[in-house]
Design an enzyme around this catalytic site. Sequence first.
Site, PDB file in Angstrom:
ATOM      1  N   THR A  36       0.608  -1.325  -0.330  1.00 53.79           N
ATOM      2  CA  THR A  36       0.137   0.001  -0.244  1.00 53.79           C
ATOM      3  C   THR A  36       1.215   0.854  -0.209  1.00 53.79           C
ATOM      4  O   THR A  36       0.240   2.040  -0.745  1.00 53.79           O
ATOM      5  CB  THR A  36      -0.943   0.057   1.410  1.00 53.79           C
ATOM      6  OG1 THR A  36      -0.157  -0.101   2.554  1.00 53.79           O
ATOM      7  CG2 THR A  36      -2.284  -1.097   0.979  1.00 53.79           C
ATOM      8  N   HIS A  85       9.767  -0.854   2.113  1.00 50.07           N
ATOM      9  CA  HIS A  85       9.476  -1.292   3.613  1.00 50.07           C
ATOM     10  C   HIS A  85       9.994  -2.676   4.015  1.00 50.07           C
ATOM     11  O   HIS A  85       9.510  -3.333   3.384  1.00 50.07           O
ATOM     12  CB  HIS A  85       8.427  -0.134   4.665  1.00 50.07           C
ATOM     13  CG  HIS A  85       7.556  -0.850   3.450  1.00 50.07           C
ATOM     14  ND1 HIS A  85       6.659  -0.774   2.653  1.00 50.07           N
ATOM     15  CD2 HIS A  85       6.221  -1.846   4.314  1.00 50.07           C
ATOM     16  CE1 HIS A  85       5.708  -0.495   2.204  1.00 50.07           C
ATOM     17  NE2 HIS A  85       4.675  -1.903   3.419  1.00 50.07           N
TER      18      HIS A  85
HETATM   19  P1  5GP Z   1       2.292  -2.428   3.322  1.00 52.55           P
HETATM   20  O1  5GP Z   1       0.656  -2.644   2.955  1.00 52.55           O
HETATM   21  O2  5GP Z   1       2.971  -1.391   1.865  1.00 52.55           O
HETATM   22  O3  5GP Z   1       2.648  -3.669   3.522  1.00 52.55           O
HETATM   23  O4  5GP Z   1       2.454  -1.490   4.576  1.00 52.55           O
HETATM   24  C1  5GP Z   1       2.078  -0.562   4.781  1.00 52.55           C
HETATM   25  C2  5GP Z   1       2.311  -0.312   6.586  1.00 52.55           C
HETATM   26  O5  5GP Z   1       2.790   1.245   6.779  1.00 52.55           O
HETATM   27  C3  5GP Z   1       0.750  -1.056   6.817  1.00 52.55           C
HETATM   28  O6  5GP Z   1       0.924  -2.276   7.302  1.00 52.55           O
HETATM   29  C4  5GP Z   1       0.540   0.666   7.676  1.00 52.55           C
HETATM   30  O7  5GP Z   1      -0.153   0.917   8.953  1.00 52.55           O
HETATM   31  C5  5GP Z   1       1.905   1.386   7.979  1.00 52.55           C
HETATM   32  N1  5GP Z   1       1.588   2.924   7.494  1.00 52.55           N
HETATM   33  C6  5GP Z   1       0.168   3.139   7.048  1.00 52.55           C
HETATM   34  N2  5GP Z   1       0.355   4.738   7.318  1.00 52.55           N
HETATM   35  C7  5GP Z   1       1.003   5.135   8.222  1.00 52.55           C
HETATM   36  C8  5GP Z   1       1.865   5.722   8.190  1.00 52.55           C
HETATM   37  O8  5GP Z   1       1.489   7.277   8.778  1.00 52.55           O
HETATM   38  N3  5GP Z   1       2.798   6.064   9.735  1.00 52.55           N
HETATM   39  C9  5GP Z   1       3.045   4.456  10.246  1.00 52.55           C
HETATM   40  N4  5GP Z   1       3.898   5.079  11.615  1.00 52.55           N
HETATM   41  N5  5GP Z   1       2.743   3.235  10.065  1.00 52.55           N
HETATM   42  C10 5GP Z   1       1.524   3.499   7.919  1.00 52.55           C
END
Ligand code: 5GP
Length: 118
Positions: A93, A98
């Site tokens: 997302t 990361h």
């Molecule tokens: P993905 O789904 O891309 O692997 O992980 C994105 C992660 O970023 C998710 O676990 C989500 O909770 C975290 N995340 C999204 N927006 C923010 C934010 O503004 N601050 C923090 N600390 N984490 C975020």
Amino acid sequence: MNCLFCKIVKGEIPSTKVYEDEYVYCFKDINPITPIHYLVIPKEHISGASEIDEKNSSVVSHIFEAIAKIAKAENISEGFRVVTNCGEDAGQTVHHLHFHLLAGVKMGWGEEAVQPVK
Ligand code: 5GP
Ligand code: ZN
């Protein structure tokens, strides 16, 4: 560039810092799925695991060095899992590379770890 994690690295959006060095920033995930859920990111913008190449790959080994340090410093002695989601099917997302550092619970492995979206 309108990248959420670049803004977090710059301090334009607040985050709870766990670890930082010249190349890497680690902070708490805002929506934890395990008792310990940190995000470990390169300070430079790389959009995801599919964009790692010979020019930028050294940051990945640096990230894993950082993860080992973080696990020791945070007393994650019972084990941890590192996950990176890349692309739509994996549910990425935020399009800044990361690594999720997950710990604090005994985790299953197998189909339950990759539940298809219904
Ligand atoms: P993905 O789904 O891309 O692997 O992980 C994105 C992660 O970023 C998710 O676990 C989500 O909770 C975290 N995340 C999204 N927006 C923010 C934010 O503004 N601050 C923090 N600390 N984490 C975020
Ligand atoms: Zn970025």
